[in-house]
Design an enzyme around this catalytic site. Structure first.
Site, PDB file in Angstrom:
ATOM      1  N   LYS A 211     -17.753  -0.376   4.826  1.00  0.00           N
ATOM      2  CA  LYS A 211     -18.174  -1.349   3.817  1.00  0.00           C
ATOM      3  C   LYS A 211     -19.681  -1.319   3.572  1.00  0.00           C
ATOM      4  O   LYS A 211     -20.144  -1.473   2.430  1.00  0.00           O
ATOM      5  CB  LYS A 211     -17.734  -2.750   4.244  1.00  0.00           C
TER       6      LYS A 211
ATOM      7  N   GLU B 265       0.814  -1.225   0.000  1.00  0.00           N
ATOM      8  CA  GLU B 265       0.000   0.000   0.000  1.00  0.00           C
ATOM      9  C   GLU B 265       0.843   1.268   0.000  1.00  0.00           C
ATOM     10  O   GLU B 265       0.457   2.278  -0.602  1.00  0.00           O
ATOM     11  CB  GLU B 265      -0.956   0.004   1.200  1.00  0.00           C
TER      12      GLU B 265
ATOM     13  N   MET C 298      24.447   8.460   3.492  1.00  0.00           N
ATOM     14  CA  MET C 298      24.345   9.698   4.263  1.00  0.00           C
ATOM     15  C   MET C 298      24.507   9.435   5.748  1.00  0.00           C
ATOM     16  O   MET C 298      25.087  10.250   6.482  1.00  0.00           O
ATOM     17  CB  MET C 298      23.015  10.397   3.985  1.00  0.00           C
TER      18      MET C 298
ATOM     19  N   PHE D 203     -12.215  -6.943  13.106  1.00  0.00           N
ATOM     20  CA  PHE D 203     -11.100  -7.402  12.272  1.00  0.00           C
ATOM     21  C   PHE D 203     -10.720  -6.319  11.262  1.00  0.00           C
ATOM     22  O   PHE D 203     -11.559  -5.805  10.540  1.00  0.00           O
ATOM     23  CB  PHE D 203     -11.490  -8.692  11.548  1.00  0.00           C
ATOM     24  N   GLN D 204      -9.442  -5.987  11.237  1.00  0.00           N
ATOM     25  CA  GLN D 204      -8.863  -4.970  10.344  1.00  0.00           C
ATOM     26  C   GLN D 204      -9.546  -3.608  10.504  1.00  0.00           C
ATOM     27  O   GLN D 204      -9.713  -2.855   9.540  1.00  0.00           O
ATOM     28  CB  GLN D 204      -8.907  -5.437   8.883  1.00  0.00           C
TER      29      GLN D 204
END
Length: 577
Positions: free
Chosen positions: A160, A48, A476, A110-111
């Site tokens: 949803k 993602e 760096m 969930f999630q």
């Protein structure tokens, strides 16, 4: 329409033709609606975070709004880095996240995560849509906010059940955020005050930033026209490269910690600084109390919170860059006054320029990283090229040695400094410009952060080129440890590196390796001519430092050139960033 169909129709009406995402349970209704949306190209990423950076690259290279679509929970949290990155670099982006059904919000389902709470401080604005009747308006409003005023990311969190629910579709016509109407036109008295200072200046400089590019082609054209009328020298931030042509005689190079000697000394000694679309970042200003101490300052910015936030200015101009530059040019021409003789100032600048601050010791035995970027530039400058970078020494060498004459050709993570940005950003740029040459200048440490997006490029036939300056260090970090921490290289050596050629082949791309200076040109041409994704492992000098450098906490005229040691940094440089 269902909520999912409303989302797709709103994207279509907003002119979205490419989007980047990764499916999951909480956004499957939207993905189902996308199944038949043949006019919207969805590019499936491998992480993602890659979707967010790809949307950034797309937006930065086109001037359009980037779009990313991810699921709830970890999908949304993986987007936090690119959302923050886009916020700091003023990149217009709309991020659509799935959420658990409304009746499960707050139950640790969930999630589930509090996406609006998490992104409240790192996004320009965010929404949790709990009514399908407001969904279309919310999406159109989000695009308005993302692209108006100072651009930035807007998050839309859609449960949803809202995606399944049915409701009316509302078109974008006339929809805006009534509480957010940015001021785009400058106040006439501010323009007159600015021109008064410009007519009197003996040592002026234009200090330009990414805001000029964000304002669009009209702004970059007006900047060039105003510079031609005034003859003032021009410098730029890292994000503003390309707003003014690097081939111009009055171009000073980049300003800041790893900027040019002439740019930094010009900024320090100027008597008038005209800041156009920049925000006085700490990497530019250095020590605030020693920043251009004898200058008057004009600041053009569309974001009122940026003006007088870090540096107090004499003439604030709250406006869109293009509108302000147009008004200044008109006022300058109307005055018809005799401008000051800038020849002594130009002579002083030429003296600083003669120091040749980016010179380095060449080698016939090993590829110097500066040489690698120089050769890459020479072999690609006449092609339709776009450059992205990761973050680190290679990023600064790219900014120093790759010269940009046009805007929207340089995509890098400036404010957040996100390792892993370059490859997915290149995917986004290539999706927007399928026939262009898109090159990610990378380091061997940064490229491993988002290496999986090479698979995205292969799947979608995006012929991005990844040019790795491989010095086997987190370069760096190693440089700072050498200069500030007594050469105690704590966990900065890139051990157990993959064989990048074999890795490229395993992912379906083409791998090239080069460690001899005399072979570099031919292999760069081989990379350019290959018609698919390429991973180029360019083995460079391992201990090269990125110079010149302003030590942290020092003034612009305290640059270090040439070879340096920790002792030369001084107490000011020992303050860690």
């Amino acid at each position: 329409m269902t909520g999912a169909q409303i989302v797709v129709e709103a994207l279509r009406e907003q002119g979205v033709t490419e989007m980047f995402g990764y499916p999951g349970g909480a956004v499957l209704p939207i993905y189902d609606a996308l199944y038949t949306a043949n006019d919207i190209r969805h590019i499936l990423v491998r992480h993602e975070q890659g979707a967010g950076h790809a949307a950034e690259g797309y937006a930065r290279s086109t001037g359009k709004c980037g779009v990313a679509l991810v699921t709830s929970g970890p999908g949304a949290t993986n987007m936090v880095t690119p959302i923050t990155d886009a916020m700091m670099d003023s990149i217009p982006m709309v991020v659509i996240t799935g959420q658990v059904p409304t009746h499960l919000i707050g139950t640790d389902a969930f999630q589930e995560c509090d996406t609006t709470g998490i992104t409240r401080t790192c996004a320009k604005h965010n929404y949790l849509v709990t009514d399908v009747n407001q969904l279309a308006r919310t999406i159109h409003e989000a695009f308005y906010i993302a692209t108006h005023g100072r651009p930035g990311p807007v998050v839309i969190d859609i449960p949803k059940d809202i995606q399944f629910a049915t409701g009316p579709y509302v078109g974008k016509e006339g929809i805006y955020k009534p509480t957010y109407v940015p001021q785009t036109e400058p106040q006439p008295e501010a323009i007159r005050a600015a021109i008064e200072l410009m007519l009197k200046a003996q040592r002026p400089v234009f200090y330009t930033g990414g805001g000029v590019i964000n304002s669009g082609p009209r702004a970059t054209a007006l900047l060039r026209e105003l510079q031609a009328a005034t003859g003032f020298p021009v410098t730029s931030t890292l994000m503003g490269l390309g707003a003014f042509p690097a081939s111009h005689a009055d171009w000073l190079g980049m300003v800041g910690m790893h900027g040019s000697f002439e740019a930094n000394n010009t900024m320090h000694d100027c008597d008038l600084m005209i800041c156009v679309g920049a925000r006085f970042d700490d990497r530019v200003t250095g020590r605030i109390d020693a920043f251009a101490p004898h200058s008057k300052k004009i600041h053009i910015d569309i974001d009122p919170s940026s003006i007088n936030k870090i540096v107090r200015v004499d003439v604030p101009v709250l406006a869109d860059c293009a509108s302000a530059l147009e008004a200044m040019l008109k006022e300058w021409k109307a005055r018809k006054g005799k401008r000051p003789d800038l020849s002594p100032w130009k002579e002083q600048i030429d003296t600083w320029r003669a120091r040749d601050c980016f010179s380095y010791a060449g080698s016939t035995e090993v590829i110097k990283p500066q040489y690698a970027v120089e050769r890459l530039y020479e072999l690609t400058k006449d092609r339709n090229s776009y450059i992205t970078t990761e973050v680190g020494q290679h990023q600064m060498w790219a900014a120093q040695f790759y010269r940009f004459d046009e805007p929207n050709r340089w995509m890098t993570s400036g404010g957040l400094g996100t390792m892993g940005y370059g490859l997915p950003a290149a995917v986004g740029v290539q999706a927007a410009h399928p026939d262009a040459l898109v090159i990610d200048i990378a380091g061997e440490a940064s490229i491993q952060m988002m290496m999986q997006e090479l698979s995205t490029a292969v799947q979608h036939r995006l012929p991005v080129k990844v040019f790795i300056l491989n010095n086997e260090w987190m370069g760096m970090v190693r440089q700072w440890q050498e200069l500030l921490h007594g050469e105690r290289y704590s966990h900065s050596y890139s051990e157990s590196l993959p064989d990048f050629v074999k890795l490229a082949e395993a992912m379906g791309a083409y791998g090239i390796r080069c460690d001899k200076p005399e072979e570099l040109d031919a292999k760069i041409v081989e990379m350019i001519d290959h018609n698919g994704p390429v991973l180029f492992d360019c083995r460079v000098e391992r201990a090269e430092n990125c110079l010149p450098m302003i030590p942290s906490g020092s003034a612009h005229n305290q640059m270090i050139l040439g070879e340096i040691t920790g002792n030369e940094i001084g107490e000011a440089g020992r303050k860690l960033v």
